[in-house]
Design a protein around this motif. Structure first.
Motif, PDB file in Angstrom:
ATOM      1  N   GLY A  17       0.824  -1.211   0.000  1.00 43.14           N
ATOM      2  CA  GLY A  17       0.000   0.000   0.000  1.00 43.14           C
ATOM      3  C   GLY A  17       0.852   1.252   0.000  1.00 43.14           C
ATOM      4  N   THR A  18       0.522   2.193  -0.880  1.00 41.76           N
ATOM      5  CA  THR A  18       1.276   3.446  -0.985  1.00 41.76           C
ATOM      6  C   THR A  18       0.325   4.601  -1.299  1.00 41.76           C
ATOM      7  OG1 THR A  18       1.686   3.168  -3.363  1.00 41.76           O
ATOM      8  CG2 THR A  18       3.350   2.271  -1.847  1.00 41.76           C
ATOM      9  N   VAL A  19       0.882   5.800  -1.213  1.00 38.56           N
ATOM     10  CA  VAL A  19       0.194   6.984  -1.729  1.00 38.56           C
ATOM     11  C   VAL A  19       1.205   7.824  -2.478  1.00 38.56           C
ATOM     12  CG1 VAL A  19      -1.604   7.144   0.047  1.00 38.56           C
ATOM     13  CG2 VAL A  19       0.603   8.257   0.424  1.00 38.56           C
ATOM     14  N   ASP A  20       0.716   8.652  -3.401  1.00 36.78           N
ATOM     15  CA  ASP A  20       1.611   9.581  -4.082  1.00 36.78           C
ATOM     16  C   ASP A  20       1.631  10.907  -3.327  1.00 36.78           C
ATOM     17  OD1 ASP A  20      -0.758  10.886  -4.756  1.00 36.78           O
ATOM     18  OD2 ASP A  20      -0.680  10.315  -6.871  1.00 36.78           O
ATOM     19  N   ALA A  21       2.305  11.888  -3.877  1.00 36.98           N
ATOM     20  CA  ALA A  21       2.443  13.174  -3.191  1.00 36.98           C
ATOM     21  C   ALA A  21       1.098  13.871  -2.989  1.00 36.98           C
ATOM     22  CB  ALA A  21       3.390  14.083  -3.979  1.00 36.98           C
ATOM     23  N   ALA A  22       0.107  13.511  -3.821  1.00 38.46           N
ATOM     24  CA  ALA A  22      -1.229  14.092  -3.698  1.00 38.46           C
ATOM     25  C   ALA A  22      -2.142  13.238  -2.830  1.00 38.46           C
ATOM     26  CB  ALA A  22      -1.843  14.288  -5.089  1.00 38.46           C
TER      27      ALA A  22
ATOM     28  N   ALA B 189       8.838   8.696  -3.608  1.00 34.54           N
ATOM     29  CA  ALA B 189       8.368  10.059  -3.370  1.00 34.54           C
ATOM     30  C   ALA B 189       8.054  10.317  -1.902  1.00 34.54           C
ATOM     31  CB  ALA B 189       7.125  10.336  -4.217  1.00 34.54           C
ATOM     32  N   THR B 190       7.514   9.315  -1.199  1.00 35.14           N
ATOM     33  CA  THR B 190       7.044   9.537   0.173  1.00 35.14           C
ATOM     34  C   THR B 190       7.933   8.892   1.237  1.00 35.14           C
ATOM     35  OG1 THR B 190       5.641   7.561   0.264  1.00 35.14           O
ATOM     36  CG2 THR B 190       4.682   9.560  -0.708  1.00 35.14           C
ATOM     37  N   GLY B 191       8.695   7.860   0.856  1.00 36.26           N
ATOM     38  CA  GLY B 191       9.561   7.183   1.805  1.00 36.26           C
ATOM     39  C   GLY B 191       8.858   6.201   2.716  1.00 36.26           C
ATOM     40  N   HIS B 192       7.574   5.922   2.466  1.00 35.19           N
ATOM     41  CA  HIS B 192       6.823   4.999   3.317  1.00 35.19           C
ATOM     42  C   HIS B 192       5.899   4.115   2.476  1.00 35.19           C
ATOM     43  CE1 HIS B 192       8.047   8.008   6.320  1.00 35.19           C
ATOM     44  NE2 HIS B 192       7.993   7.005   7.179  1.00 35.19           N
ATOM     45  N   TYR B 193       5.598   2.940   3.011  1.00 43.81           N
ATOM     46  CA  TYR B 193       4.667   2.017   2.363  1.00 43.81           C
ATOM     47  C   TYR B 193       4.234   0.976   3.378  1.00 43.81           C
ATOM     48  CZ  TYR B 193       9.039  -0.692   1.780  1.00 43.81           C
ATOM     49  OH  TYR B 193      10.238  -1.342   1.988  1.00 43.81           O
ATOM     50  N   THR B 194       3.227   0.193   3.027  1.00 41.38           N
ATOM     51  CA  THR B 194       2.761  -0.864   3.917  1.00 41.38           C
ATOM     52  C   THR B 194       2.855  -2.214   3.226  1.00 41.38           C
ATOM     53  OG1 THR B 194       0.412  -0.806   3.257  1.00 41.38           O
ATOM     54  CG2 THR B 194       1.122   0.740   4.979  1.00 41.38           C
TER      55      THR B 194
ATOM     56  N   PRO C 224       1.919   7.357   7.453  1.00 40.29           N
ATOM     57  CA  PRO C 224       1.468   8.107   6.276  1.00 40.29           C
ATOM     58  C   PRO C 224       1.091   7.281   5.053  1.00 40.29           C
ATOM     59  CG  PRO C 224       3.855   8.159   6.367  1.00 40.29           C
ATOM     60  CD  PRO C 224       3.397   7.382   7.576  1.00 40.29           C
ATOM     61  N   ALA C 225       0.927   5.967   5.182  1.00 40.90           N
ATOM     62  CA  ALA C 225       0.536   5.138   4.041  1.00 40.90           C
ATOM     63  C   ALA C 225      -0.618   4.231   4.460  1.00 40.90           C
ATOM     64  CB  ALA C 225       1.723   4.300   3.551  1.00 40.90           C
ATOM     65  N   PRO C 226      -1.462   3.823   3.510  1.00 42.49           N
ATOM     66  CA  PRO C 226      -2.657   3.050   3.860  1.00 42.49           C
ATOM     67  C   PRO C 226      -2.380   1.556   4.014  1.00 42.49           C
ATOM     68  CG  PRO C 226      -2.643   3.498   1.507  1.00 42.49           C
ATOM     69  CD  PRO C 226      -1.432   4.184   2.076  1.00 42.49           C
ATOM     70  N   PHE C 227      -3.004   0.962   5.024  1.00 40.42           N
ATOM     71  CA  PHE C 227      -3.008  -0.475   5.210  1.00 40.42           C
ATOM     72  C   PHE C 227      -4.275  -1.057   4.580  1.00 40.42           C
ATOM     73  CE2 PHE C 227      -0.592   1.382   8.662  1.00 40.42           C
ATOM     74  CZ  PHE C 227       0.514   0.560   8.780  1.00 40.42           C
ATOM     75  N   VAL C 228      -4.303  -2.380   4.444  1.00 39.28           N
ATOM     76  CA  VAL C 228      -5.487  -3.069   3.935  1.00 39.28           C
ATOM     77  C   VAL C 228      -6.373  -3.453   5.108  1.00 39.28           C
ATOM     78  CG1 VAL C 228      -6.336  -5.099   2.710  1.00 39.28           C
ATOM     79  CG2 VAL C 228      -4.287  -3.917   1.897  1.00 39.28           C
ATOM     80  N   GLU C 229      -7.594  -2.970   5.109  1.00 38.51           N
ATOM     81  CA  GLU C 229      -8.520  -3.210   6.223  1.00 38.51           C
ATOM     82  C   GLU C 229      -8.710  -4.697   6.485  1.00 38.51           C
ATOM     83  OE1 GLU C 229     -10.810  -2.448   9.348  1.00 38.51           O
ATOM     84  OE2 GLU C 229     -10.073  -0.796   8.105  1.00 38.51           O
ATOM     85  N   GLU C 230      -8.790  -5.502   5.430  1.00 39.46           N
ATOM     86  CA  GLU C 230      -9.099  -6.920   5.578  1.00 39.46           C
ATOM     87  C   GLU C 230      -7.909  -7.773   6.005  1.00 39.46           C
ATOM     88  OE1 GLU C 230     -12.029  -4.993   2.908  1.00 39.46           O
ATOM     89  OE2 GLU C 230      -9.844  -4.941   3.112  1.00 39.46           O
ATOM     90  N   ALA C 231      -6.691  -7.243   5.944  1.00 41.18           N
ATOM     91  CA  ALA C 231      -5.491  -8.024   6.262  1.00 41.18           C
ATOM     92  C   ALA C 231      -5.343  -8.178   7.770  1.00 41.18           C
ATOM     93  CB  ALA C 231      -4.249  -7.364   5.676  1.00 41.18           C
ATOM     94  N   SER C 232      -4.952  -9.368   8.218  1.00 39.50           N
ATOM     95  CA  SER C 232      -4.747  -9.597   9.646  1.00 39.50           C
ATOM     96  C   SER C 232      -3.300  -9.357  10.064  1.00 39.50           C
ATOM     97  CB  SER C 232      -5.167 -11.018  10.026  1.00 39.50           C
ATOM     98  OG  SER C 232      -4.420 -11.979   9.313  1.00 39.50           O
ATOM     99  N   VAL C 233      -2.359  -9.410   9.119  1.00 37.65           N
ATOM    100  CA  VAL C 233      -0.957  -9.103   9.391  1.00 37.65           C
ATOM    101  C   VAL C 233      -0.576  -7.893   8.554  1.00 37.65           C
ATOM    102  CG1 VAL C 233       1.423  -9.936   9.344  1.00 37.65           C
ATOM    103  CG2 VAL C 233      -0.437 -11.520   9.882  1.00 37.65           C
ATOM    104  N   ARG C 234      -0.142  -6.817   9.233  1.00 45.05           N
ATOM    105  CA  ARG C 234       0.129  -5.553   8.548  1.00 45.05           C
ATOM    106  C   ARG C 234       1.435  -4.966   9.062  1.00 45.05           C
ATOM    107  NH1 ARG C 234      -6.191  -3.672   8.951  1.00 45.05           N
ATOM    108  NH2 ARG C 234      -5.735  -3.495  11.183  1.00 45.05           N
TER     109      ARG C 234
END
Length: 215
Positions: free
Chosen positions: A33-38, A78-83, A123-133
């Motif tokens: 899971g990621t997001v861009d600068a916007a 771009a953001t330096g973070h991810y899930t 600052p990055a989105p996780f998956v709601e349905e995932a049990s391990v994040r």
């Protein structure tokens, strides 16, 4: 079947890709899971996650060449973070669909029907349905000259998993978390009858943890 390198090279492109991806065996199935600068969210399934070390806790992803747009790679840089989110047996179909090439402005979360889970401290989105994040912070990025792929190394800065799958010694029972494995490009497997082995010692025979007589 027996193939030499010249015969492998001569195979039809998609056939060769399926074959070479399959011979590595079972691999982790993860949604990144990621997001861009916007703050437009993105979700992509990947099976190349590799453990690099535990102190600090480092994991590496190998990403395909950026000869075409790679939204996940762009967002991480771009953001330096991810899930990293384990794929569970209940949402294999939605997870697999994230491999489709959606336009940058389309969120795979919405397109495939998976929920975005946000934490105020990440600052990055996780998956709601995932049990391990896992929440990851980018620590290194190495373009690989040998074939144009990218090695992305991240540090685990956030970890969430069910209590039921965590043992007293820190080991993790992924079957209890319903985490699935991926073989090749499209075959998903649930673990069955997992066997746990004791720490290997030269002066002792192999021992199954939990077997009669095991201490």
């Amino acid at each position: 079947m027996f193939l030499k390198s010249t015969e492998l090279a001569a195979l039809e492109r998609r056939y060769r890709a399926a074959l070479v991806n399959g011979i590595t065996g079972y691999k982790p199935a993860n949604l990144i899971g990621t997001v861009d600068a916007a703050r437009r969210s993105n979700l992509a399934i990947m099976s190349s996650l590799v453990h690099l070390g535990s102190n600090p806790p480092l994991l590496a992803l190998v990403m395909r060449p950026d000869s075409v747009p790679r939204h996940t790679l762009d967002n991480i840089l771009a953001t330096g973070h991810y899930t990293v989110n384990h794929v569970g047996g209940a949402f294999i179909e939605q997870a697999h669909q994230t491999a489709a090439r959606y336009p940058r402005e389309v969120s795979e979360f919405a397109a495939v029907g998976l929920g975005e889970h946000w934490r105020d401290d990440f600052p990055a989105p996780f998956v709601e349905e995932a049990s391990v994040r896992l929440g990851m912070a980018l620590r290194d990025h190495q373009p690989l000259a040998i074939n144009g792929t990218h090695l992305v190394i991240g540090e685990v800065v956030f970890l969430e998993l069910p209590d039921a799958c965590l043992h007293e010694d820190g080991s993790v029972d992924l079957a209890a978390a319903d985490t699935v494995a991926l073989a090749g490009l499209d075959r998903y497997y649930r673990p069955r009858d997992p066997k746990r082995m004791a720490y290997a010692k030269a002066e002792q025979p192999p021992r199954v943890v939990g077997a009669p007589g095991d201490d």
